[in-house]
Enzyme design. Structure first.
Site, mmCIF file in Angstrom:
data_model
loop_
_atom_site.group_PDB
_atom_site.id
_atom_site.type_symbol
_atom_site.label_atom_id
_atom_site.label_comp_id
_atom_site.label_asym_id
_atom_site.label_seq_id
_atom_site.Cartn_x
_atom_site.Cartn_y
_atom_site.Cartn_z
ATOM 1 N N GLY A 122 37.512 10.133 -48.616
ATOM 2 C CA GLY A 122 37.753 11.754 -48.610
ATOM 3 C C GLY A 122 38.379 11.981 -49.839
ATOM 4 O O GLY A 122 38.587 11.400 -50.602
ATOM 5 N N LEU A 144 37.774 -2.877 -36.610
ATOM 6 C CA LEU A 144 38.449 -3.038 -38.068
ATOM 7 C C LEU A 144 38.778 -4.519 -38.399
ATOM 8 O O LEU A 144 39.722 -4.937 -37.739
ATOM 9 C CB LEU A 144 39.625 -2.026 -38.102
ATOM 10 C CG LEU A 144 40.061 -1.754 -39.497
ATOM 11 C CD1 LEU A 144 38.955 -1.371 -40.480
ATOM 12 C CD2 LEU A 144 41.279 -0.969 -39.517
ATOM 13 N N SER A 204 40.924 10.478 -41.080
ATOM 14 C CA SER A 204 41.010 11.739 -40.169
ATOM 15 C C SER A 204 40.486 12.893 -40.560
ATOM 16 O O SER A 204 40.745 13.302 -41.832
ATOM 17 C CB SER A 204 42.521 11.718 -39.771
ATOM 18 O OG SER A 204 42.679 12.800 -38.826
ATOM 19 N N LYS A 242 40.630 10.586 -31.476
ATOM 20 C CA LYS A 242 40.243 9.100 -31.360
ATOM 21 C C LYS A 242 40.660 8.417 -32.739
ATOM 22 O O LYS A 242 41.364 7.340 -32.624
ATOM 23 C CB LYS A 242 38.965 8.944 -31.336
ATOM 24 C CG LYS A 242 38.308 9.090 -29.792
ATOM 25 C CD LYS A 242 36.782 8.909 -29.650
ATOM 26 C CE LYS A 242 36.550 7.422 -30.014
ATOM 27 N NZ LYS A 242 34.843 7.311 -29.779
ATOM 28 N N GLY A 283 46.762 -3.221 -35.948
ATOM 29 C CA GLY A 283 46.552 -4.551 -35.692
ATOM 30 C C GLY A 283 46.133 -5.238 -36.825
ATOM 31 O O GLY A 283 46.370 -6.285 -36.860
ATOM 32 N N TYR A 330 45.207 17.792 -33.488
ATOM 33 C CA TYR A 330 45.387 17.177 -34.763
ATOM 34 C C TYR A 330 46.835 16.792 -34.684
ATOM 35 O O TYR A 330 47.195 15.604 -35.005
ATOM 36 C CB TYR A 330 45.031 18.168 -36.038
ATOM 37 C CG TYR A 330 45.401 17.662 -37.335
ATOM 38 C CD1 TYR A 330 44.726 16.739 -37.915
ATOM 39 C CD2 TYR A 330 46.440 18.394 -38.088
ATOM 40 C CE1 TYR A 330 45.106 16.176 -39.265
ATOM 41 C CE2 TYR A 330 46.546 17.972 -39.450
ATOM 42 C CZ TYR A 330 45.879 16.758 -40.062
ATOM 43 O OH TYR A 330 46.142 16.461 -41.186
ATOM 44 N N TYR A 359 54.855 -0.546 -33.602
ATOM 45 C CA TYR A 359 54.503 -1.908 -34.192
ATOM 46 C C TYR A 359 55.532 -2.162 -35.136
ATOM 47 O O TYR A 359 55.597 -3.598 -35.300
ATOM 48 C CB TYR A 359 53.150 -1.666 -35.150
ATOM 49 C CG TYR A 359 51.941 -2.061 -34.008
ATOM 50 C CD1 TYR A 359 51.604 -1.158 -33.035
ATOM 51 C CD2 TYR A 359 51.188 -3.113 -34.708
ATOM 52 C CE1 TYR A 359 50.553 -1.560 -32.278
ATOM 53 C CE2 TYR A 359 50.010 -3.601 -33.675
ATOM 54 C CZ TYR A 359 49.710 -2.753 -32.568
ATOM 55 O OH TYR A 359 48.665 -3.159 -31.750
HETATM 56 P P1 NAD Z 1 39.187 14.467 -45.813
HETATM 57 O O1 NAD Z 1 38.370 14.816 -44.714
HETATM 58 O O2 NAD Z 1 38.855 14.464 -47.084
HETATM 59 O O3 NAD Z 1 39.383 12.736 -45.656
HETATM 60 C C1 NAD Z 1 39.368 12.171 -44.614
HETATM 61 C C2 NAD Z 1 38.546 10.867 -44.576
HETATM 62 O O4 NAD Z 1 38.433 10.284 -43.379
HETATM 63 C C3 NAD Z 1 37.031 11.431 -44.709
HETATM 64 O O5 NAD Z 1 36.276 10.780 -45.813
HETATM 65 C C4 NAD Z 1 36.297 11.034 -43.508
HETATM 66 O O6 NAD Z 1 35.177 10.710 -43.479
HETATM 67 C C5 NAD Z 1 37.385 9.798 -43.006
HETATM 68 N N1 NAD Z 1 36.989 9.605 -41.407
HETATM 69 C C6 NAD Z 1 37.314 10.392 -40.337
HETATM 70 N N2 NAD Z 1 37.400 9.774 -39.188
HETATM 71 C C7 NAD Z 1 36.887 8.472 -39.448
HETATM 72 C C8 NAD Z 1 36.637 7.543 -38.808
HETATM 73 N N3 NAD Z 1 36.733 7.389 -37.578
HETATM 74 N N4 NAD Z 1 36.373 6.293 -39.411
HETATM 75 C C9 NAD Z 1 36.276 6.076 -40.662
HETATM 76 N N5 NAD Z 1 36.527 7.055 -41.556
HETATM 77 C C10 NAD Z 1 36.984 8.334 -40.986
HETATM 78 O O7 NAD Z 1 40.826 14.663 -45.560
HETATM 79 P P2 NAD Z 1 41.899 14.517 -46.785
HETATM 80 O O8 NAD Z 1 42.750 15.684 -46.931
HETATM 81 O O9 NAD Z 1 41.507 13.590 -47.627
HETATM 82 O O10 NAD Z 1 43.157 14.012 -45.626
HETATM 83 C C11 NAD Z 1 43.266 12.623 -45.757
HETATM 84 C C12 NAD Z 1 44.323 12.196 -44.665
HETATM 85 O O11 NAD Z 1 45.431 12.730 -45.309
HETATM 86 C C13 NAD Z 1 44.290 12.777 -43.202
HETATM 87 O O12 NAD Z 1 44.688 11.830 -42.505
HETATM 88 C C14 NAD Z 1 45.123 13.951 -43.281
HETATM 89 O O13 NAD Z 1 45.489 14.088 -41.734
HETATM 90 C C15 NAD Z 1 46.194 13.647 -44.303
HETATM 91 N N6 NAD Z 1 46.631 14.781 -44.589
HETATM 92 C C16 NAD Z 1 46.008 15.452 -45.478
HETATM 93 C C17 NAD Z 1 46.680 16.648 -46.045
HETATM 94 C C18 NAD Z 1 46.233 17.619 -47.065
HETATM 95 O O14 NAD Z 1 46.824 18.520 -47.720
HETATM 96 N N7 NAD Z 1 44.825 17.140 -47.664
HETATM 97 C C19 NAD Z 1 48.056 17.029 -45.658
HETATM 98 C C20 NAD Z 1 48.522 16.451 -44.585
HETATM 99 C C21 NAD Z 1 47.873 15.159 -44.153
#
Ligand code: NAD
Length: 311
Positions: A11, A61, A75, A91, A102, A145, A159
């Site tokens: 991501g 995992l 996510s 999920k 885990g 979310y 945990y």
């Molecule tokens: P993104 O959508 O670019 O990256 C999320 C990645 O998670 C994607 O590559 C997606 O394919 C992968 N993913 C989703 N569900 C999955 C699953 N079940 N199994 C395996 N991979 C899965 O978003 P991002 O902006 O890079 O965000 C990354 C994390 O940071 C997230 O958890 C998000 O909640 C958190 N976050 C981001 C921001 C922001 O400003 N970018 C702010 C707050 C929190």
């Protein structure tokens, strides 16, 4: 050599974290099911110390051998994504976090949960400090979310308290930079392509709602300092400089010399009106604060967007 697993590694943030850790001399394993991420993000990282596994972390995992750190970033993260993928979002926040914790327990690895400022909901105190419990609508569309992340935090602390996992929680505030998806619906990757094409810039509401935008390199530095720290308290990482969405759009237009006009659309349900991190804890515990100001960060981001296919 430390061995580190990054879920969501393909991501936007995950790929920057993998890159940072490789530069620090870690062996990095990225797991991602490419739901909202892309192989393109990790193509530049290919080397002997980097391994990619395409897998859904809610199903299973396991990784052989020792693991020192697990960073759980999988996510959907943009409102457009999590509104389209509500069940997957819940999920991965629940089952995915459970699987990742885990694995941390079985490996004796340090664990970092990517939480979010969205756990504060539409906040009733400003700026938001870590001891604020938030104002979230659990049954609104964004609840999928916000509540997934709140549950993830509770599970992480369970945990830590009951299994002694050395777990950390980062509450990330809006972060931006290269590798954001042009159509992911977040304000910055929406406005930059619109301004580049001199098309109208679509602002939700009257644009007076505020956000605090952190450049990705600052965020990643803060995350690293957190995972190597001793704290198990949640820590806000974000840039406290707050601006309205309208001001942000005007800055993008000014930097690009674009002729785009601003147009206004209905505000989404439960859209937070204000958002600003209190970063006293990060300053005190991690000796961290952001270094890149908005003009510098947005200019770097614009340069990257210019190299991308925008349609
Ligand atoms: P993104 O959508 O670019 O990256 C999320 C990645 O998670 C994607 O590559 C997606 O394919 C992968 N993913 C989703 N569900 C999955 C699953 N079940 N199994 C395996 N991979 C899965 O978003 P991002 O902006 O890079 O965000 C990354 C994390 O940071 C997230 O958890 C998000 O909640 C958190 N976050 C981001 C921001 C922001 O400003 N970018 C702010 C707050 C929190």
């Amino acid at each position: 050599m430390p061995r580190t697993l990054v879920t969501g590694g393909a991501g936007f943030l995950g790929s920057h974290i993998c890159e940072y850790l490789l530069n620090k001399g870690h062996q990095v394993i990225a797991i991602d099911n490419l739901l909202t991420g892309s192989i393109k993000n990790i193509e530049p990282l290919q080397c002997d110390n980097f391994k990619f596994i395409k897998q859904d972390v809610t199903e299973y995992l396991y990784i052989g051998g020792e693991i020192d750190y697990i960073l759980h970033f999988a996510s959907p993260a943009s409102p457009l994504d999590y509104l389209e993928l509500p069940i997957q979002t819940l999920k991965v926040g629940a089952l995915g976090t459970h699987k990742a914790l885990g694995l941390a327990l079985s490996k004796g690895a340090r664990f970092l949960l990517a939480s979010t400022s969205e756990i504060y909901g539409d906040p009733l105190i400003h700026p938001q400090s870590e001891d604020y419990w938030g104002n979230v609508n659990p049954v609104g569309p964004r609840g999928v979310y916000d509540e997934a992340k709140r549950y993830g935090e509770a599970l992480t602390m369970a945990y830590h308290r009951y299994h002694n996992v050395d777990a950390k929680i980062v509450r990330i505030f809006n972060t931006y930079g290269p590798r954001m998806r042009p159509k992911d619906g977040r304000a910055i990757p929406t406005f930059i392509p619109q301004a580049l094409k001199n098309e109208p810039i679509t602002i939700f509401g009257d644009g007076s709602q505020t956000r605090s935008f952190c450049y990705v390199s600052d965020l990643v530095e803060g995350l690293y300092r957190l995972i190597v720290s001793d704290t198990n308290e949640p820590v806000n990482i974000g840039n406290p400089i707050e601006m309205t969405i309208k001001e942000m759009a005007e800055t993008v237009i000014k930097i690009l010399g674009s002729t785009s006009q601003l147009i206004y659309k209905d505000l989404p349900v439960d859209d937070p009106k204000i958002r600003q991190p209190n970063i006293s804890r990060a300053k005190e515990i991690l000796d961290w604060e952001p270094k890149i100001d908005f003009e510098e960060g947005i200019t770097k981001t614009i340069e990257w967007f210019k190299t991308q296919q925008l349609d």
